[in-house]
Design a protein around this motif. Structure first.
Motif, mmCIF file in Angstrom:
data_model
loop_
_atom_site.group_PDB
_atom_site.id
_atom_site.type_symbol
_atom_site.label_atom_id
_atom_site.label_comp_id
_atom_site.label_asym_id
_atom_site.label_seq_id
_atom_site.Cartn_x
_atom_site.Cartn_y
_atom_site.Cartn_z
ATOM 1 N N PRO A 14 0.894 -1.138 0.020
ATOM 2 C CA PRO A 14 -0.287 0.024 0.252
ATOM 3 C C PRO A 14 0.923 1.238 0.132
ATOM 4 N N PHE A 15 0.549 2.276 -0.887
ATOM 5 C CA PHE A 15 1.609 3.494 -1.045
ATOM 6 C C PHE A 15 1.622 4.100 0.285
ATOM 7 N N ASN A 16 0.670 4.286 1.181
ATOM 8 C CA ASN A 16 0.721 5.003 2.393
ATOM 9 C C ASN A 16 1.211 4.541 3.552
ATOM 10 N N GLN A 17 1.486 3.004 3.426
ATOM 11 C CA GLN A 17 1.885 2.125 4.380
ATOM 12 C C GLN A 17 3.332 1.586 4.428
ATOM 13 N N LYS A 18 4.246 2.573 4.361
ATOM 14 C CA LYS A 18 5.869 2.117 4.108
ATOM 15 C C LYS A 18 6.231 0.852 4.677
ATOM 16 N N GLN A 19 5.791 0.641 6.044
ATOM 17 C CA GLN A 19 6.144 -0.528 6.803
ATOM 18 C C GLN A 19 5.771 -1.926 6.334
ATOM 19 N N ALA A 20 4.567 -1.671 5.403
ATOM 20 C CA ALA A 20 4.086 -2.761 5.027
ATOM 21 C C ALA A 20 4.049 -3.180 3.401
ATOM 22 N N GLN A 21 4.694 -2.213 2.751
ATOM 23 C CA GLN A 21 4.981 -1.991 1.357
ATOM 24 C C GLN A 21 5.628 -3.265 0.525
ATOM 25 N N ALA A 22 4.973 -3.448 -0.562
ATOM 26 C CA ALA A 22 5.444 -4.707 -1.409
ATOM 27 C C ALA A 22 5.387 -4.251 -2.737
ATOM 28 N N LYS A 23 6.548 -4.630 -3.248
ATOM 29 C CA LYS A 23 6.542 -4.410 -4.927
ATOM 30 C C LYS A 23 6.328 -5.633 -5.719
ATOM 31 N N VAL A 24 5.556 -5.575 -6.657
ATOM 32 C CA VAL A 24 5.048 -6.821 -7.223
ATOM 33 C C VAL A 24 5.030 -6.215 -8.805
ATOM 34 N N SER A 25 5.621 -7.091 -9.770
ATOM 35 C CA SER A 25 5.369 -6.463 -11.043
ATOM 36 C C SER A 25 5.099 -8.051 -12.279
ATOM 37 N N THR A 26 4.934 -7.659 -13.376
ATOM 38 C CA THR A 26 4.712 -8.500 -14.292
ATOM 39 C C THR A 26 5.225 -7.894 -15.628
ATOM 40 N N GLU A 27 5.406 -8.780 -16.739
ATOM 41 C CA GLU A 27 5.814 -8.378 -18.006
ATOM 42 C C GLU A 27 4.881 -8.771 -19.196
ATOM 43 N N LEU A 28 4.398 -7.985 -20.251
ATOM 44 C CA LEU A 28 3.471 -8.400 -21.237
ATOM 45 C C LEU A 28 3.821 -7.673 -22.485
ATOM 46 N N TRP A 29 3.465 -8.050 -23.484
ATOM 47 C CA TRP A 29 3.029 -7.210 -24.725
ATOM 48 C C TRP A 29 2.006 -6.459 -24.779
ATOM 49 N N LEU A 30 2.093 -5.105 -25.285
ATOM 50 C CA LEU A 30 0.944 -4.166 -25.555
ATOM 51 C C LEU A 30 0.929 -4.170 -27.078
ATOM 52 N N LEU A 31 -0.240 -4.121 -27.631
ATOM 53 C CA LEU A 31 -0.453 -3.973 -28.942
ATOM 54 C C LEU A 31 -1.122 -2.763 -29.527
ATOM 55 N N PRO A 32 -0.895 -1.849 -30.366
ATOM 56 C CA PRO A 32 -1.338 -0.660 -30.488
ATOM 57 C C PRO A 32 -3.150 -0.602 -30.618
ATOM 58 N N GLY A 33 -3.750 -0.047 -29.858
ATOM 59 C CA GLY A 33 -5.225 -0.250 -30.051
ATOM 60 C C GLY A 33 -6.030 -1.153 -29.533
ATOM 61 N N LYS A 34 -5.305 -2.303 -28.865
ATOM 62 C CA LYS A 34 -5.976 -3.493 -28.354
ATOM 63 C C LYS A 34 -5.988 -3.319 -26.843
ATOM 64 N N ASP A 35 -7.142 -2.925 -26.634
ATOM 65 C CA ASP A 35 -7.149 -2.690 -24.868
ATOM 66 C C ASP A 35 -7.329 -3.714 -24.263
ATOM 67 N N ILE A 36 -6.740 -3.686 -22.811
ATOM 68 C CA ILE A 36 -6.813 -4.625 -21.894
ATOM 69 C C ILE A 36 -7.555 -3.996 -20.752
ATOM 70 N N LEU A 37 -9.142 -4.389 -20.682
ATOM 71 C CA LEU A 37 -10.111 -3.915 -19.920
ATOM 72 C C LEU A 37 -10.568 -4.876 -18.947
ATOM 73 N N GLY A 38 -11.789 -4.649 -18.708
ATOM 74 C CA GLY A 38 -12.612 -5.490 -17.633
ATOM 75 C C GLY A 38 -11.542 -5.588 -16.381
ATOM 76 N N ASP A 39 -11.390 -6.907 -15.778
ATOM 77 C CA ASP A 39 -10.479 -7.122 -14.506
ATOM 78 C C ASP A 39 -9.139 -6.338 -14.796
ATOM 79 N N GLY A 40 -8.890 -6.671 -16.161
ATOM 80 C CA GLY A 40 -7.498 -5.788 -16.515
ATOM 81 C C GLY A 40 -6.290 -6.830 -15.881
ATOM 82 N N ILE A 41 -5.069 -6.229 -15.743
ATOM 83 C CA ILE A 41 -4.024 -6.853 -15.209
ATOM 84 C C ILE A 41 -4.103 -6.886 -13.817
ATOM 85 N N VAL A 42 -4.489 -7.978 -13.160
ATOM 86 C CA VAL A 42 -4.467 -7.960 -11.597
ATOM 87 C C VAL A 42 -3.034 -8.522 -11.055
ATOM 88 N N LEU A 43 -2.610 -7.616 -10.369
ATOM 89 C CA LEU A 43 -1.354 -8.026 -9.388
ATOM 90 C C LEU A 43 -1.774 -8.230 -7.982
#
Length: 253
Positions: A108-137
């Motif tokens: 959580p951004f405002n709770q420094k003692q509890a912060q975690a950093k999570v990441s992922t990687e993917l291809w984005l295609l022009p004009g091909k939206d990723i919506l709905g639930d989207g990317i959930v980390l």
């Protein structure tokens, strides 16, 4: 020949010019709900993997989501767990060709003692939206705030020598969701304990119990002056979720 021409036109459509591409990014606590406005949001950074250019950044906003949908309804393929109010960050990125990106969430951004950093990687295609639930980390952990004693508090030994010394902590899920007896996030299933050190050496273990929603308390007898450190943790065996907070304080003669 016609097939080749059609393929060329399609490729040209991907590369002819920058096209706005929308990506919904959400942060969800492990065994919990989404991280949104009520907790100050999660911070999202989307980068071009080739040159590390930041393509979009911002905080998730919105609600923690529908409890029944997220925590109670059996999950099946294609079933969305986010609704229109559920917290997320909608990135709008102009790209003119397929782009490999990294998506990083700090939460959580405002709770420094509890912060975690999570990441992922993917291809984005022009004009091909990723919506709905989207990317959930998924963000693991608990948010723990030690309330007693205070950081670097000086406490006279004579004031605590003849009575139990109280420890107090607030424990919530990473979405801010409540911990309570018999609730969805059941305190009876969680182990909340402190590891107490004096002058850098292990002294004792302290068990804390729920006294009201999110609030845990425990106590111990202290008989000597010194520099004390409390490492307080929460552990949920079923989910493997863990969290930590620490405090240092001084008992003086």
């Amino acid at each position: 020949m016609k097939t080749f021409a059609l393929m060329s036109l399609l490729l040209l459509g991907l590369t002819a010019g920058a096209v706005e591409t929308k990506v919904m990014v959400r942060a969800k606590g492990r065994d919990a709900k989404f991280i949104g406005s009520s907790l100050g949001g999660a911070y999202v950074i989307i980068r071009n993997k080739v040159n590390q250019q930041i393509l979009a950044e911002g905080k998730t906003t919105g609600s923690t989501g529908n409890t029944d949908l997220i925590m109670k309804v059996p999950k099946t393929r294609g079933l969305s767990i986010a609704d229109a109010q559920t917290a997320g960050f909608l990135a709008k990125i102009d790209i003119d060709e397929p782009t490999f990106v990294s998506i990083e969430v700090i939460s959580p951004f405002n709770q420094k003692q509890a912060q975690a950093k999570v990441s992922t990687e993917l291809w984005l295609l022009p004009g091909k939206d990723i919506l709905g639930d989207g990317i959930v980390l998924e963000i693991p952990g608990f948010i723990i705030d030690i309330l007693k004693p205070r950081t670097h508090q000086y406490i006279a030994l004579k004031s605590v020598k003849d009575q139990p010394f109280q420890f107090q902590a607030n424990v919530v899920m990473m979405c801010g969701c409540v911990v309570e007896k018999g609730g969805i996030w059941n305190s009876e299933e969680m182990e909340v304990k402190g590891i107490l050190k004096k002058d850098g050496k292990y002294l004792s273990e302290v068990k804390l119990s729920l006294v009201s929603t999110n609030l845990f308390e425990g106590d111990i007898k202290l008989t000597a002056a010194g520099n004390y450190e409390l490492i307080l943790y929460a552990y949920h065996e079923k989910s493997g979720n863990t969290g930590i907070d620490k405090v240092n304080y001084v008992i003086y003669e």
